[in-house]
Design an enzyme around this catalytic site. Structure first.
Site, mmCIF file in Angstrom:
data_model
loop_
_atom_site.group_PDB
_atom_site.id
_atom_site.type_symbol
_atom_site.label_atom_id
_atom_site.label_comp_id
_atom_site.label_asym_id
_atom_site.label_seq_id
_atom_site.Cartn_x
_atom_site.Cartn_y
_atom_site.Cartn_z
ATOM 1 N N ASN A 199 39.327 39.747 55.021
ATOM 2 C CA ASN A 199 40.164 39.186 56.108
ATOM 3 C C ASN A 199 41.143 40.227 56.641
ATOM 4 O O ASN A 199 41.316 40.368 57.849
ATOM 5 C CB ASN A 199 40.972 37.984 55.580
ATOM 6 C CG ASN A 199 40.193 36.681 55.718
ATOM 7 O OD1 ASN A 199 39.247 36.591 56.508
ATOM 8 N ND2 ASN A 199 40.579 35.676 54.952
ATOM 9 N N HIS A 211 39.881 37.739 60.537
ATOM 10 C CA HIS A 211 39.530 36.397 60.049
ATOM 11 C C HIS A 211 38.184 35.909 60.567
ATOM 12 O O HIS A 211 37.516 35.125 59.909
ATOM 13 C CB HIS A 211 40.642 35.399 60.390
ATOM 14 C CG HIS A 211 41.842 35.579 59.525
ATOM 15 N ND1 HIS A 211 41.987 34.960 58.304
ATOM 16 C CD2 HIS A 211 42.954 36.357 59.671
ATOM 17 C CE1 HIS A 211 43.126 35.325 57.743
ATOM 18 N NE2 HIS A 211 43.736 36.185 58.566
ATOM 19 N N GLU A 225 37.944 30.470 49.418
ATOM 20 C CA GLU A 225 36.685 31.208 49.244
ATOM 21 C C GLU A 225 35.963 30.777 47.957
ATOM 22 O O GLU A 225 35.134 31.491 47.420
ATOM 23 C CB GLU A 225 36.932 32.717 49.258
ATOM 24 C CG GLU A 225 37.798 33.260 48.122
ATOM 25 C CD GLU A 225 39.292 33.289 48.442
ATOM 26 O OE1 GLU A 225 39.755 32.423 49.228
ATOM 27 O OE2 GLU A 225 39.996 34.151 47.910
ATOM 28 N N ASP A 275 33.593 32.279 43.229
ATOM 29 C CA ASP A 275 34.674 32.718 44.119
ATOM 30 C C ASP A 275 34.296 34.079 44.710
ATOM 31 O O ASP A 275 33.827 34.972 43.986
ATOM 32 C CB ASP A 275 35.984 32.833 43.313
ATOM 33 C CG ASP A 275 37.169 33.150 44.187
ATOM 34 O OD1 ASP A 275 37.810 32.202 44.670
ATOM 35 O OD2 ASP A 275 37.443 34.353 44.413
ATOM 36 N N ASP A 298 35.303 34.429 58.339
ATOM 37 C CA ASP A 298 34.587 33.159 58.549
ATOM 38 C C ASP A 298 33.073 33.373 58.508
ATOM 39 O O ASP A 298 32.331 32.551 57.959
ATOM 40 C CB ASP A 298 34.975 32.556 59.907
ATOM 41 C CG ASP A 298 36.373 31.941 59.878
ATOM 42 O OD1 ASP A 298 36.955 31.854 58.785
ATOM 43 O OD2 ASP A 298 36.876 31.575 60.959
#
Lengths: 124, 322
Positions: free
Chosen positions: B185, B190, B220, B177, B194
């Site tokens: 973010n 965002h 994630e 993770d 990404d």
């Protein structure tokens, strides 16, 4: 009204129609006639033996093959004679095979000189 | 485009060959039905075929029937060549699986026009196959990272468990993770988030062998399955993966982003006959421990029940799902 073409006998060799089908390629036509010169006598000999037996299956196959060769080269009268022989053999009419074979020989005999003349002409 | 001619008459073959070469085809010519069938059944064999009706070994309709029974291969457009003219024979030819027929002696223009019809059909089929493959890819892959999605990973993992149990081989499940991903973010947007996920996916893929697999487990979270991996080496491999993420920043449109990941690892020797959901729960607990221990580290799962390696059969949950 009848189409006048029906009244005209088919030519021994429909040279013009053949040239159109091969896109006027004289070289290809010469190739085809060379293949024919090699394959035709051999196939005719095999056919003659099959008719003499008579072997109906081989007669059907060989006359079918000759029909294809002859019609590919525009020899429609000889092709029709081969087709007649094929029909008789596949219908099992053994007694009629010899006459039909002679008819095919006769048509071939008038067609071959035309092929030879053409070959001689294009060689000069 | 490759095209096959099958005809036992050398004269007819030569005629066809020439007409088709003129039209730009790559021509393969054979003289009987058996040779034709062998070529048409090859994976990269021709997809257009001109077949004479009467041929030694197998006749034209016979070749058509045999080709049509092979449903797994790409569509082959077949034209029967015949000097037969009756309606019954035309029907018989088409019923055998031929797409079209042409009567000898053929006209070169007509032949080429009929083959262009065949090409249009093949093009249409290619488009449909491509669309189906795209849909299949979308159904099994994550659109952002192009990794396998959760559903696909679960399917593959189920098969892998089955296989490793059957072959008595070891495998490892690694769940990772991204640490503080919400912060990325929130602070950088965002789009950068990404970019981070995409680069994490690339780095994970760069760490595994061709027969391992990597998937996006959700958000994630990522999952890596190491096939046939010796339990002694699994923690080392997981450490390499952790370092591959943290060793250098990720370059984003808004500058470098330092990223770390926490990992949980479960080794095959410890999962015995437990259901898949339970195994994933255990590796998730190990991941949670890694988070609790300060992140950017690896923790090994400590299953409550040890393996029972000698006890077949495989539990229902680990059976291959189709």
């Amino acid at each position: 009204m009848k189409n006048p073409k029906h009244l005209q006998p088919q030519p021994v060799w429909n040279h013009a129609e053949l040239l159109e089908r091969v896109d006027n390629d004289q070289e290809l036509l010469r190739d085809l006639l060379n293949i024919f010169k090699e394959d035709f006598p051999r196939t005719m000999r095999s056919l003659e033996s099959a008719v003499a037996v008579p072997d109906l299956k081989s007669t059907t196959r060989l006359s079918h093959m000759l029909k294809g060769m002859l019609s590919s080269l525009g020899g429609m009268r000889a092709a029709a004679a081969a087709s007649r022989l094929e029909e008789l053999a596949s219908a099992g009419e053994a007694a009629s095979l010899k006459d039909a074979f002679v008819a095919l020989q006769r048509e071939a005999a008038s067609l071959l000189p035309e092929f030879n003349a053409y070959m001689a002409e294009v060689h000069h | 485009l490759k095209i096959l001619i099958a005809d036992d008459d050398a004269l007819s073959r030569r005629l066809l060959e020439k007409a088709l070469e003129r039209a730009g085809y790559e021509v393969l010519a054979v003289e009987n039905g058996k040779q034709a069938l062998d070529l048409l059944c090859k994976l990269d064999g021709p997809r257009l075929a001109l077949l004479d009706w009467m041929m030694p070994e197998i006749d034209g309709p016979g070749v058509c029937r045999a080709v049509r029974t092979r449903s797994e291969q790409a569509y082959i457009y077949m034209v029967l060549l015949t000097s037969k003219g009756s309606k019954e024979e035309t029907v018989l030819g088409l019923e055998s699986g031929a797409d079209d027929y042409l009567t000898k002696p053929f006209n070169a223009e007509e032949l080429r026009a009929r083959l262009r019809v065949g090409e249009r059909i093949l093009l249409l089929e290619d488009r449909l196959v491509e669309a189906r493959e795209n849909m299949r890819f979308r159904a099994t892959h994550d659109p952002l990272t192009s990794l396998l999605n959760r559903g696909a990973v679960m399917d593959l993992l189920t098969r892998e468990l089955h296989r490793s149990y059957r072959e008595k081989k070891s495998a490892a499940i690694i769940l990772g993770d991204v640490d503080h991903f919400k912060r990325v973010n929130d602070t950088m947007g965002h789009n950068v988030g990404d970019e981070v996920l995409t680069e994490v996916a690339n780095r994970l893929l760069g760490c595994v062998r061709s027969y391992d697999f990597v998937g996006r487990y959700g958000g994630e979270e990522f999952i890596v399955v190491l096939s046939n991996c010796d339990p002694d080496f699994a923690p080392g491999r997981a450490e390499e993966i952790r370092k591959a993420i943290s060793s250098r920043p990720i370059h984003s449109a808004k500058g470098p982003v330092s990223v770390t990941m926490s990992f949980g690892l479960l080794q095959s020797g410890e999962w015995g006959l437990k259901p898949l959901e339970e195994l994933l729960h255990e590796v998730d607990n190990a991941l949670y421990e890694a988070k609790a221990a300060g992140r950017n580290c690896l923790k090994l799962a400590r299953p409550a029940v040890k393996a029972e390696p000698a006890a077949p059969p495989l539990p229902q949950s680990v059976r291959l799902r189709r």
